[in-house]
Structure formats: C-alpha cells, structure tokens
Design a protein around this motif. Structure first.
Motif, PDB file in Angstrom:
ATOM      1  N   MET A 117     -60.404  -3.481 -58.914  1.00  0.00           N
ATOM      2  CA  MET A 117     -61.191  -2.418 -59.823  1.00  0.00           C
ATOM      3  C   MET A 117     -61.041  -3.241 -61.107  1.00  0.00           C
ATOM      4  N   LEU A 118     -62.284  -3.022 -61.862  1.00  0.00           N
ATOM      5  CA  LEU A 118     -62.543  -3.637 -63.117  1.00  0.00           C
ATOM      6  C   LEU A 118     -61.978  -2.740 -64.233  1.00  0.00           C
ATOM      7  N   SER A 119     -60.971  -3.251 -65.157  1.00  0.00           N
ATOM      8  CA  SER A 119     -60.528  -2.591 -66.306  1.00  0.00           C
ATOM      9  C   SER A 119     -61.559  -2.012 -67.265  1.00  0.00           C
ATOM     10  N   SER A 120     -61.277  -1.190 -68.178  1.00  0.00           N
ATOM     11  CA  SER A 120     -62.154  -0.602 -69.165  1.00  0.00           C
ATOM     12  C   SER A 120     -61.767  -1.361 -70.515  1.00  0.00           C
ATOM     13  N   LEU A 121     -62.853  -1.602 -71.268  1.00  0.00           N
ATOM     14  CA  LEU A 121     -62.730  -2.244 -72.629  1.00  0.00           C
ATOM     15  C   LEU A 121     -62.207  -1.024 -73.627  1.00  0.00           C
ATOM     16  N   ILE A 122     -61.172  -1.677 -74.448  1.00  0.00           N
ATOM     17  CA  ILE A 122     -60.243  -0.838 -75.217  1.00  0.00           C
ATOM     18  C   ILE A 122     -60.828  -0.746 -76.809  1.00  0.00           C
ATOM     19  N   PRO A 123     -61.030   0.353 -77.264  1.00  0.00           N
ATOM     20  CA  PRO A 123     -61.376   0.378 -78.625  1.00  0.00           C
ATOM     21  C   PRO A 123     -60.466  -0.212 -79.461  1.00  0.00           C
TER      22      PRO A 123
ATOM     23  N   ARG B 231     -73.665 -14.461 -73.599  1.00  0.00           N
ATOM     24  CA  ARG B 231     -74.087 -13.093 -73.777  1.00  0.00           C
ATOM     25  C   ARG B 231     -73.083 -11.845 -73.494  1.00  0.00           C
ATOM     26  N   THR B 232     -72.469 -12.122 -72.297  1.00  0.00           N
ATOM     27  CA  THR B 232     -71.586 -11.108 -71.975  1.00  0.00           C
ATOM     28  C   THR B 232     -70.469 -11.158 -73.143  1.00  0.00           C
TER      29      THR B 232
ATOM     30  N   THR C 108     -69.674  -7.541 -74.817  1.00  0.00           N
ATOM     31  CA  THR C 108     -68.343  -6.781 -74.691  1.00  0.00           C
ATOM     32  C   THR C 108     -67.573  -6.704 -75.805  1.00  0.00           C
ATOM     33  N   THR C 109     -67.573  -7.882 -76.822  1.00  0.00           N
ATOM     34  CA  THR C 109     -66.823  -7.968 -77.890  1.00  0.00           C
ATOM     35  C   THR C 109     -67.079  -7.080 -79.042  1.00  0.00           C
TER      36      THR C 109
ATOM     37  N   ILE D 186     -61.128 -12.500 -70.507  1.00  0.00           N
ATOM     38  CA  ILE D 186     -62.026 -12.460 -69.215  1.00  0.00           C
ATOM     39  C   ILE D 186     -62.470 -10.977 -69.321  1.00  0.00           C
ATOM     40  N   PRO D 187     -63.779 -10.606 -69.971  1.00  0.00           N
ATOM     41  CA  PRO D 187     -64.169  -9.327 -69.980  1.00  0.00           C
ATOM     42  C   PRO D 187     -63.939  -8.511 -68.995  1.00  0.00           C
TER      43      PRO D 187
END
Length: 270
Positions: free
Chosen positions: A1-7, A64-65, A69-70, A260-261
C-alpha cells in the motif's frame, strides 16, 4: 500500500529545500504506473512522444513526478490540512521557457504559497529545488563526468578569463577536472535562476570565483546572488543552488531530502 505525502513547513526566506530521487531505485511497474496517473495529458503525450529509449522516458516520468509531489507537500487543503492532489497543480512557462507554477486559480479551499522551483537531472539522479518568493536555479552533475577535450581548452571556450586563470593555477589534472565541473554546475544554476536562458547569459559573460574552500561568489553582476555547492548520493554528484537574495542577508540554508514518492522519504541534511 502506498503511503501519503506529508504536509511540510514552507522554506524560510533564505532557505532552499532540495529533494532528489535516484532512478535506479525505482523499478516497480505498479509504482511507475501510479506516477503516470499524476501527470497531465500534455505531460503524458510529451513523454510517450520522446524519440529516445525507455530509460530516458522513465527518467522524464520521474522528473515530472518529483516536481508534482514535491510542490504538493507545501500546498494544503484548508479544511483538513492535507496536501493537495499532485494532479491538481498547473504549470506555465515564462517568456524564456522556464517552467513556473500557474497561480491563477479560484480554489479558495486550498492554501497556495508563492513557491518557486527548479529541476535538474543526470541519468542517475534527479533533483528539485524549492524556495519561497525567491528565484532559484539548480544544477546537478555526475562527479565522474569525463571531458571529451582538454579542460583548459574547454574553459577558454566557455568560461571567463578570471575562471580560466583560476583553473590554470590548479596543477593536478584530476583536481582541475573537478573544479571545471564545479564551476559548470554553479554557472548553470545561476543562468537557470535568472530564468532567461543560456543565450541571454552566456557562460563567458560572468565570473564565479571561489573565495575559500566552500564559498563561491558572483563577480561584477547586478543583484545579490547566493550560492551553495553540495555533494549528493554518497558524494557521487555535485549539486549547485543559486537564489536571489538582498545585500547583507545571511548565507543560504539548504535542507536536503532523498525520496521515492509515496514510498519513503529520508532527511539527508539540514
């Protein structure tokens, strides 16, 4: 399962956040498919239409990813403080072709800080630099990059007389090669920070001089520009960062992350 991006907290005025990814660490087909789904149709078409091998297409996808994501990490939804969907970000180019975030949005549910960014890549490393309200340029180069011609001959063709003089003073051939690459990386970062393209700022029209082992300064040019030269990925690459500051401001601070996004993020240095 992919993790979420953190603010994440926004960069301060004289701070650059540098994120990088190593393409050879990203080979999962499902993950690459997920990355493709983040891109606009124009981005997808541009990559699929590239006249190059699959490795270069993969690196273009990762570049581009990484940008999307950044930047998404610094944009939050006001209602729940989660990061925005990377697919929601829109881009445009300035008059000289430098990519920028398109801030002409009507979405009042999202916090849109005035971020600026720049991206650079080699075959083995892709990096994205982010600042707040400060023009930024970055460049990355492989430290093992070979010169097809004599270093001084190349320097006389591309560099200023002051830089040629400096390189001529370096007696060891390998050290001279490395100093040439460092200067190239710094000069690329400056031109990209200006955002006007190489034709508007040829390398031989300005000088970057090393004042000590770690400090580089731009000579006889308008404006106050700050430089940092770093080593990334177990010291396999040089990374140069240039941002516009103001007279008397402190030196630039850089925070480096390897990513690794949606899989893992690693704080490398502060």
């Amino acid at each position: 399962m992919l993790s979420s991006l953190i603010p994440l907290q926004l960069p301060s005025r004289m701070q650059t956040h540098l994120w990088y990814i190593l393409p050879n660490e990203v080979n999962n087909k499902s993950l690459l498919k997920h990355y493709t789904q983040l891109l606009s149709q124009h981005e997808k078409d541009s990559i699929s239409g590239m006249q190059s091998d699959e490795l270069n297409k993969k690196n273009a996808l990762l570049a581009r990813t990484l940008v999307r994501t950044t930047l998404a990490r610094y944009h939050t939804n006001n209602n729940d403080n989660t990061v925005v969907d990377p697919r929601a970000l829109k881009f445009k180019k300035n008059l000289y072709g430098k990519p920028e975030v398109d801030w002409e949005v009507d979405d009042t549910t999202t916090n849109h800080p005035k971020l600026q960014f720049n991206i650079s890549h080699t075959d083995s490393l892709i990096a994205c630099g982010v600042t707040l309200n400060a023009p930024v340029g970055i460049d990355v180069e492989d430290k093992t990059r070979k010169m097809r011609h004599d270093v001084l001959s190349l320097a006389k063709r591309f560099y200023s007389s002051e830089e040629v003089k400096f390189l001529s003073s370096v007696e060891d051939t390998e050290s001279q090669r490395k100093e040439f690459i460092k200067l190239w990386t710094l000069k690329e970062a400056y031109v990209k920070a200006l955002g006007k393209g190489f034709s508007a700022s040829p390398f031989n029209t300005f000088s970057i001089i090393r004042s000590d082992a770690e400090t580089y300064n731009l000579c006889d040019q308008a404006g106050e520009w700050k430089f940092r030269l770093l080593e990334l990925a177990a010291s396999s690459h040089y990374a140069a960062i240039c941002i516009e500051g103001e007279d008397g401001q402190e030196a630039m601070n850089v925070i480096v992350h390897k990513t690794i996004p949606f899989v893992e993020d690693e704080l490398i240095s502060i």
